[in-house]
Design a protein around this motif. Sequence first.
Motif, mmCIF file in Angstrom:
data_model
loop_
_atom_site.group_PDB
_atom_site.id
_atom_site.type_symbol
_atom_site.label_atom_id
_atom_site.label_comp_id
_atom_site.label_asym_id
_atom_site.label_seq_id
_atom_site.Cartn_x
_atom_site.Cartn_y
_atom_site.Cartn_z
ATOM 1 N N ARG A 1 0.273 0.843 -7.064
ATOM 2 C CA ARG A 1 1.680 0.526 -6.791
ATOM 3 C C ARG A 1 2.259 -0.428 -7.837
ATOM 4 N N LEU A 2 3.592 -0.382 -7.957
ATOM 5 C CA LEU A 2 4.340 -1.382 -8.725
ATOM 6 C C LEU A 2 5.358 -2.013 -7.784
ATOM 7 N N SER A 3 5.525 -3.331 -7.888
ATOM 8 C CA SER A 3 6.569 -4.026 -7.127
ATOM 9 C C SER A 3 6.815 -5.369 -7.796
ATOM 10 N N ASN A 4 7.781 -6.119 -7.228
ATOM 11 C CA ASN A 4 8.119 -7.450 -7.761
ATOM 12 C C ASN A 4 6.936 -8.402 -7.822
ATOM 13 N N ASP A 5 6.027 -8.276 -6.840
ATOM 14 C CA ASP A 5 4.943 -9.270 -6.784
ATOM 15 C C ASP A 5 3.578 -8.688 -7.147
ATOM 16 N N ILE A 6 3.577 -7.506 -7.807
ATOM 17 C CA ILE A 6 2.304 -6.956 -8.291
ATOM 18 C C ILE A 6 2.235 -7.145 -9.806
ATOM 19 N N GLN B 1 -6.198 11.299 -22.293
ATOM 20 C CA GLN B 1 -4.762 11.272 -22.005
ATOM 21 C C GLN B 1 -4.564 11.200 -20.495
ATOM 22 N N ILE B 2 -3.679 10.300 -20.079
ATOM 23 C CA ILE B 2 -3.486 10.032 -18.647
ATOM 24 C C ILE B 2 -2.003 10.139 -18.313
ATOM 25 N N SER B 3 -1.684 10.790 -17.188
ATOM 26 C CA SER B 3 -0.281 10.860 -16.760
ATOM 27 C C SER B 3 -0.044 9.897 -15.597
ATOM 28 N N PHE B 4 1.088 9.215 -15.648
ATOM 29 C CA PHE B 4 1.501 8.276 -14.599
ATOM 30 C C PHE B 4 2.805 8.802 -13.999
ATOM 31 N N ARG B 5 2.722 9.407 -12.820
ATOM 32 C CA ARG B 5 3.943 9.912 -12.160
ATOM 33 C C ARG B 5 4.346 8.931 -11.065
ATOM 34 N N PRO C 1 10.677 -1.731 -1.092
ATOM 35 C CA PRO C 1 10.737 -2.375 -2.409
ATOM 36 C C PRO C 1 9.435 -2.266 -3.214
ATOM 37 N N SER C 2 8.871 -1.060 -3.241
ATOM 38 C CA SER C 2 7.717 -0.807 -4.102
ATOM 39 C C SER C 2 7.679 0.677 -4.415
ATOM 40 N N LEU C 3 7.013 1.024 -5.498
ATOM 41 C CA LEU C 3 6.865 2.428 -5.891
ATOM 42 C C LEU C 3 5.392 2.704 -6.140
ATOM 43 N N LYS C 4 5.039 3.972 -6.031
ATOM 44 C CA LYS C 4 3.634 4.337 -6.149
ATOM 45 C C LYS C 4 3.421 5.233 -7.368
ATOM 46 N N PHE C 5 2.293 5.052 -8.034
ATOM 47 C CA PHE C 5 1.906 5.939 -9.124
ATOM 48 C C PHE C 5 0.917 6.975 -8.613
ATOM 49 N N ASP C 6 1.104 8.217 -9.034
ATOM 50 C CA ASP C 6 0.079 9.249 -8.866
ATOM 51 C C ASP C 6 -0.486 9.408 -10.278
ATOM 52 N N ILE C 7 -1.725 8.979 -10.483
ATOM 53 C CA ILE C 7 -2.293 8.914 -11.828
ATOM 54 C C ILE C 7 -3.352 9.998 -11.989
#
Length: 323
Positions: free
Chosen positions: A130-135, A286-290, A300-306
């Motif tokens: 995940r990505l967020s303000n506090d990560i 090579q790696i994809s980050f969706r 208030p967070s988003l998730k990566f499918d890697i």
Amino acid sequence: MVKISTQTINGKAFEYALLNEFLERLKVVTSVTVIENEPFKTALKCFVSFDEKEQSHYKLVASFAVNFLLDIEPRLANGINENDILQLEIVADKAGQTGDVRDVLAIRSLQKWEIGISAKNNHRAVKHSRLSNDIDFGQKWLGFPCSVDYFEEINPVFSNLAKLRTASKATQKWETLGDYHTSVYVPVLDAFRAELLRLDKQNPGIVAERLVKYLIGNQDFYKVIKGKNKVEIQAYNLHGTLNLPFENIKPKAKIQKLKLPNRLIEVVYQDNSQTTLLVTLNEGWQISFRIHNASSRIEPSLKFDINLVSAPHSLFSNQLFIG
């Protein structure tokens, strides 16, 4: 049992099928014990939730995988003496947070040896971070903290999402935002891209290797991917602990040590996409980050499918087709 997703139930059932197949095959040739911990009980419940036909399919796929692993890991079937007990265990999910992606372990304490298996049911994703303000992804993934600039760039986006969530008592849906790919995803991905490149520039030769280790795991392991009519086995032999002989018994196939990257070549958007970055590293990685929203409601967070798009030629991979 806590309510868990269909994908998780399938995955857990497959973990149980693999462990049980190891037990059935090996108990006639060596001393075996199963650790009946909570993860084992959960996996068993998931397995027995299927009807007999489905259970048989899981067993069949597991038997193909286990047969092959017995050929390339002679220590599974061979102990030094009767005190050399093979211990089979299903690992708790939280181990994945520390970079250990293995689900099923086979351990011989007397030989100071173990192998691990990451069991996947119809999916090839390597991580869901995940990505967020506090990560602080830099600190968490790579051991190097993200800059103040990075947090200043993502802060307005995530703060706005937090306000919308609070104001709507967590009921407002993403679709009400209109083109949120442009307004939310792109600024977050732009900031992530810039920060990854900055961290690599400041720590040359280190970030590429740590990124791969974070994503695919810091322990050697086999990934067993169950498909509809096939099973694929990949060997992530980062440290050279897989495929070892037992005394004069050699494995029936040779698995090379995997070459890790030491250079980040580029980070670009996938063609015609506002949601996916492609990270290209040397040595053929090579790696994809969706990026995506994990829930239909705003949070208030988003998730990566890697996903691993390409790996070095030294990645051992074998597909077994099931009739």
